[in-house]
Design a protein around this motif. Structure first.
Motif, mmCIF file in Angstrom:
data_model
loop_
_atom_site.group_PDB
_atom_site.id
_atom_site.type_symbol
_atom_site.label_atom_id
_atom_site.label_comp_id
_atom_site.label_asym_id
_atom_site.label_seq_id
_atom_site.Cartn_x
_atom_site.Cartn_y
_atom_site.Cartn_z
ATOM 1 N N THR A 118 61.416 51.827 12.042
ATOM 2 C CA THR A 118 62.358 52.161 13.110
ATOM 3 C C THR A 118 61.593 52.636 14.341
ATOM 4 O O THR A 118 60.684 53.459 14.231
ATOM 5 C CB THR A 118 63.319 53.261 12.628
ATOM 6 O OG1 THR A 118 64.028 52.778 11.493
ATOM 7 C CG2 THR A 118 64.304 53.638 13.714
ATOM 8 N N LEU A 122 66.297 58.019 13.674
ATOM 9 C CA LEU A 122 67.683 57.943 13.248
ATOM 10 C C LEU A 122 67.975 59.134 12.346
ATOM 11 O O LEU A 122 67.093 59.605 11.652
ATOM 12 C CB LEU A 122 67.931 56.630 12.482
ATOM 13 C CG LEU A 122 68.044 55.369 13.324
ATOM 14 C CD1 LEU A 122 67.994 54.130 12.432
ATOM 15 C CD2 LEU A 122 69.319 55.372 14.134
ATOM 16 N N PRO A 123 69.221 59.644 12.357
ATOM 17 C CA PRO A 123 70.361 59.188 13.151
ATOM 18 C C PRO A 123 70.166 59.480 14.636
ATOM 19 O O PRO A 123 69.368 60.340 14.999
ATOM 20 C CB PRO A 123 71.524 59.992 12.575
ATOM 21 C CG PRO A 123 70.898 61.220 12.016
ATOM 22 C CD PRO A 123 69.566 60.813 11.493
ATOM 23 N N SER A 124 70.899 58.759 15.464
ATOM 24 C CA SER A 124 70.714 58.818 16.914
ATOM 25 C C SER A 124 71.988 59.330 17.588
ATOM 26 O O SER A 124 72.637 58.629 18.353
ATOM 27 C CB SER A 124 70.347 57.430 17.448
ATOM 28 O OG SER A 124 69.931 57.502 18.792
ATOM 29 N N GLN A 185 74.117 55.866 12.547
ATOM 30 C CA GLN A 185 73.420 55.991 11.275
ATOM 31 C C GLN A 185 72.495 54.808 10.969
ATOM 32 O O GLN A 185 72.525 53.781 11.655
ATOM 33 C CB GLN A 185 74.430 56.168 10.143
ATOM 34 C CG GLN A 185 75.096 57.543 10.112
ATOM 35 C CD GLN A 185 74.151 58.661 9.684
ATOM 36 O OE1 GLN A 185 72.966 58.443 9.433
ATOM 37 N NE2 GLN A 185 74.669 59.877 9.633
ATOM 38 N N GLU A 186 71.729 54.981 9.896
ATOM 39 C CA GLU A 186 70.721 53.998 9.519
ATOM 40 C C GLU A 186 71.319 52.647 9.136
ATOM 41 O O GLU A 186 70.663 51.619 9.260
ATOM 42 C CB GLU A 186 69.882 54.535 8.347
ATOM 43 C CG GLU A 186 68.921 55.643 8.729
ATOM 44 C CD GLU A 186 69.555 57.029 8.758
ATOM 45 O OE1 GLU A 186 70.806 57.126 8.767
ATOM 46 O OE2 GLU A 186 68.806 58.014 8.783
ATOM 47 N N ASN A 187 72.540 52.631 8.636
ATOM 48 C CA ASN A 187 73.138 51.375 8.213
ATOM 49 C C ASN A 187 73.889 50.673 9.333
ATOM 50 O O ASN A 187 74.686 49.785 9.093
ATOM 51 C CB ASN A 187 74.079 51.601 7.021
ATOM 52 C CG ASN A 187 75.219 52.548 7.346
ATOM 53 O OD1 ASN A 187 75.202 53.192 8.388
ATOM 54 N ND2 ASN A 187 76.176 52.649 6.453
ATOM 55 N N CYS A 189 72.228 50.683 12.962
ATOM 56 C CA CYS A 189 71.364 50.281 14.080
ATOM 57 C C CYS A 189 69.882 50.524 13.827
ATOM 58 O O CYS A 189 69.177 51.005 14.703
ATOM 59 C CB CYS A 189 71.806 51.005 15.343
ATOM 60 S SG CYS A 189 71.912 52.800 15.174
ATOM 61 N N ASP A 190 69.400 50.177 12.659
ATOM 62 C CA ASP A 190 67.985 50.294 12.345
ATOM 63 C C ASP A 190 67.281 48.998 12.733
ATOM 64 O O ASP A 190 67.504 47.956 12.122
ATOM 65 C CB ASP A 190 67.829 50.578 10.852
ATOM 66 C CG ASP A 190 66.380 50.793 10.437
ATOM 67 O OD1 ASP A 190 65.478 50.491 11.236
ATOM 68 O OD2 ASP A 190 66.158 51.251 9.303
ATOM 69 N N ARG A 193 65.568 46.813 10.118
ATOM 70 C CA ARG A 193 66.343 46.074 9.119
ATOM 71 C C ARG A 193 67.266 45.033 9.748
ATOM 72 O O ARG A 193 68.047 44.391 9.041
ATOM 73 C CB ARG A 193 67.175 47.050 8.274
ATOM 74 C CG ARG A 193 66.325 48.102 7.580
ATOM 75 C CD ARG A 193 67.074 48.831 6.498
ATOM 76 N NE ARG A 193 68.323 49.424 6.965
ATOM 77 C CZ ARG A 193 69.083 50.199 6.201
ATOM 78 N NH1 ARG A 193 68.712 50.454 4.955
ATOM 79 N NH2 ARG A 193 70.193 50.718 6.671
ATOM 80 N N GLU A 195 69.949 45.427 11.721
ATOM 81 C CA GLU A 195 71.335 45.808 11.450
ATOM 82 C C GLU A 195 72.306 45.149 12.433
ATOM 83 O O GLU A 195 71.919 44.567 13.442
ATOM 84 C CB GLU A 195 71.482 47.327 11.481
ATOM 85 C CG GLU A 195 70.679 48.058 10.411
ATOM 86 C CD GLU A 195 71.172 47.789 9.006
ATOM 87 O OE1 GLU A 195 72.186 47.089 8.830
ATOM 88 O OE2 GLU A 195 70.534 48.282 8.052
#
Length: 208
Positions: A118, A122-124, A185-187, A189-190, A193, A195
């Motif tokens: 990343t 995060l989180p942002s 959160q990570e799921n 806007c990472d 990965r 997202e």
């Protein structure tokens, strides 16, 4: 035998549902939209990759203040949600002493598409140090700003910035149905990965 197993399974499910005593927030899910950004990597003072959602200012250059950061903001509702506007926040962050992403950006393998880590923490969440920069109602919207302009808005002295410090834009969506969505959160806007959304985008100070 198969019928007996099926009936037993159905009875178990009914029994479990009847015993339910707690209601959870996540059970009341709904479709939403997500913000999407595209960094103009040709405007970055140092080489970058499009999938990193990251640009760079060359900290060692004489023209630091006039270097440009450019990105385009839009949204996607997947046919399920509509966006009325996006609140764009801007902040400046001093880099941590360790744990900063490597430069040049390391690309993940296999695939060779996304950065391996990343690029911003995060989180942002939008915090007390972030200021509302603009509320965008027409999309796509292109932001073209210089380091000096970003510094002036955030009250940052460019002569004191250091390696890995960064300016970061964060986004909060205002949907047509009245909901306000902050996907931090990570799921969501990472960059590492790939997202479905982009809750923030930034420009980092580096030396060649």
């Amino acid at each position: 035998m198969k019928k007996i197993f099926l009936y037993a399974s159905l009875l178990l499910l009914v029994g479990l549902d009847a015993c339910k005593t707690e209601d959870y927030v996540w059970e009341n899910w709904a479709y939403t939209a997500v913000p999407l950004v595209a960094v103009n990597i040709d405007k970055s003072a140092l080489p970058t990759i499009a999938t990193a959602n990251t640009s760079f200012f060359d900290l060692g250059a004489a023209n630091l203040g006039s270097q440009v950061f450019e990105y385009t903001l839009k949204w996607e509702g997947f046919g399920k949600a509509e966006v009325r506007s996006i609140d764009v926040y801007l902040g400046f962050t001093k880099a941590a002493a360790s744990g900063n992403p490597a430069y040049p950006i390391v690309v993940s393998q296999p695939g060779g598409l996304y950065p391996s880590v990343t690029q911003f923490p995060l989180p942002s969440r939008v915090g007390a140090s972030d200021r509302l920069y603009e509320t965008v109602t027409q999309f796509p919207k292109t932001f073209t700003v210089t380091a000096a302009q970003l510094a002036a808005f955030t009250g940052t002295n460019l002569s004191t910035v250091a390696q890995n410090d960064y300016f970061i834009f964060k986004f909060i969506l205002n949907l047509a149905d009245g909901r306000q969505i902050a996907g931090f959160q990570e799921n969501v806007c990472d960059e590492a990965r790939g997202e479905v959304g982009d809750c923030r985008v930034g420009v980092r100070f580096r030396k060649k």
